[in-house]
Write a protein that holds these residues in place. Structure first.
Motif, mmCIF file in Angstrom:
data_model
loop_
_atom_site.group_PDB
_atom_site.id
_atom_site.type_symbol
_atom_site.label_atom_id
_atom_site.label_comp_id
_atom_site.label_asym_id
_atom_site.label_seq_id
_atom_site.Cartn_x
_atom_site.Cartn_y
_atom_site.Cartn_z
ATOM 1 N N GLY A 1 47.326 50.741 39.745
ATOM 2 C CA GLY A 1 48.322 51.786 40.060
ATOM 3 C C GLY A 1 49.570 51.300 40.724
ATOM 4 N N GLN A 2 49.635 50.051 41.006
ATOM 5 C CA GLN A 2 50.380 49.452 41.711
ATOM 6 C C GLN A 2 51.093 48.314 41.102
ATOM 7 O OE1 GLN A 2 49.524 47.950 45.400
ATOM 8 N NE2 GLN A 2 49.348 49.935 46.401
ATOM 9 N N ILE A 3 51.516 48.649 39.669
ATOM 10 C CA ILE A 3 51.867 47.417 38.771
ATOM 11 C C ILE A 3 53.473 47.598 38.658
ATOM 12 C CG2 ILE A 3 52.099 46.701 36.462
ATOM 13 C CD1 ILE A 3 48.903 47.262 36.128
ATOM 14 N N PRO B 1 47.394 42.868 41.934
ATOM 15 C CA PRO B 1 47.891 44.177 42.118
ATOM 16 C C PRO B 1 46.751 45.155 42.159
ATOM 17 C CG PRO B 1 49.232 43.307 40.095
ATOM 18 C CD PRO B 1 48.121 42.477 40.377
ATOM 19 N N ALA B 2 46.729 45.799 43.109
ATOM 20 C CA ALA B 2 45.694 47.134 43.204
ATOM 21 C C ALA B 2 45.996 48.056 42.085
ATOM 22 C CB ALA B 2 46.116 47.907 44.555
#
Length: 103
Positions: free
Chosen positions: A101-103, A98-99
């Motif tokens: 901050g995209q958890i 995941p990028a």
């Protein structure tokens, strides 16, 4: 899923023979258990160089095809058309983390 790429460098004078062989066998290859996709690519700069691009359910499905009577007919007929050894490899789609901050 397993993606198989096979780069085939053909004798230029034998390209038409290869294309006929591919057309005669492509539907049978697509019908093999575990084959989900098959297409033929032509090199943009070297018109006697082609790649097969196929998708298989698994390495086991690809290997079952490679042990089949169909492969036993198609591959020897194809090999005699080569100007250089083929280059084959298998890949899978990459799984990216995941990028941030995209958890």
């Amino acid at each position: 899923m397993l993606i198989r790429i096979v780069r085939l460098t053909l004798e230029p004078a034998r390209v038409a023979e290869f294309l006929r062989l591919f057309q005669e066998s492509e539907d049978q290859i697509r019908a093999m258990p575990g084959c989900r996709f098959l297409e033929l690519w032509q090199d943009a700069d070297q018109p006697h160089v082609y790649c097969t691009h196929s998708h298989w359910d698994s390495a086991d499905a690809l290997n079952a095809y490679r042990r089949s009577a169909l492969f036993g007919q198609v591959w020897p007929a194809t090999k005699v058309l080569f100007a250089a050894p083929p280059v084959a490899f298998s890949v899978r789609p990459a799984v990216l983390p995941p990028a941030p901050g995209q958890i």
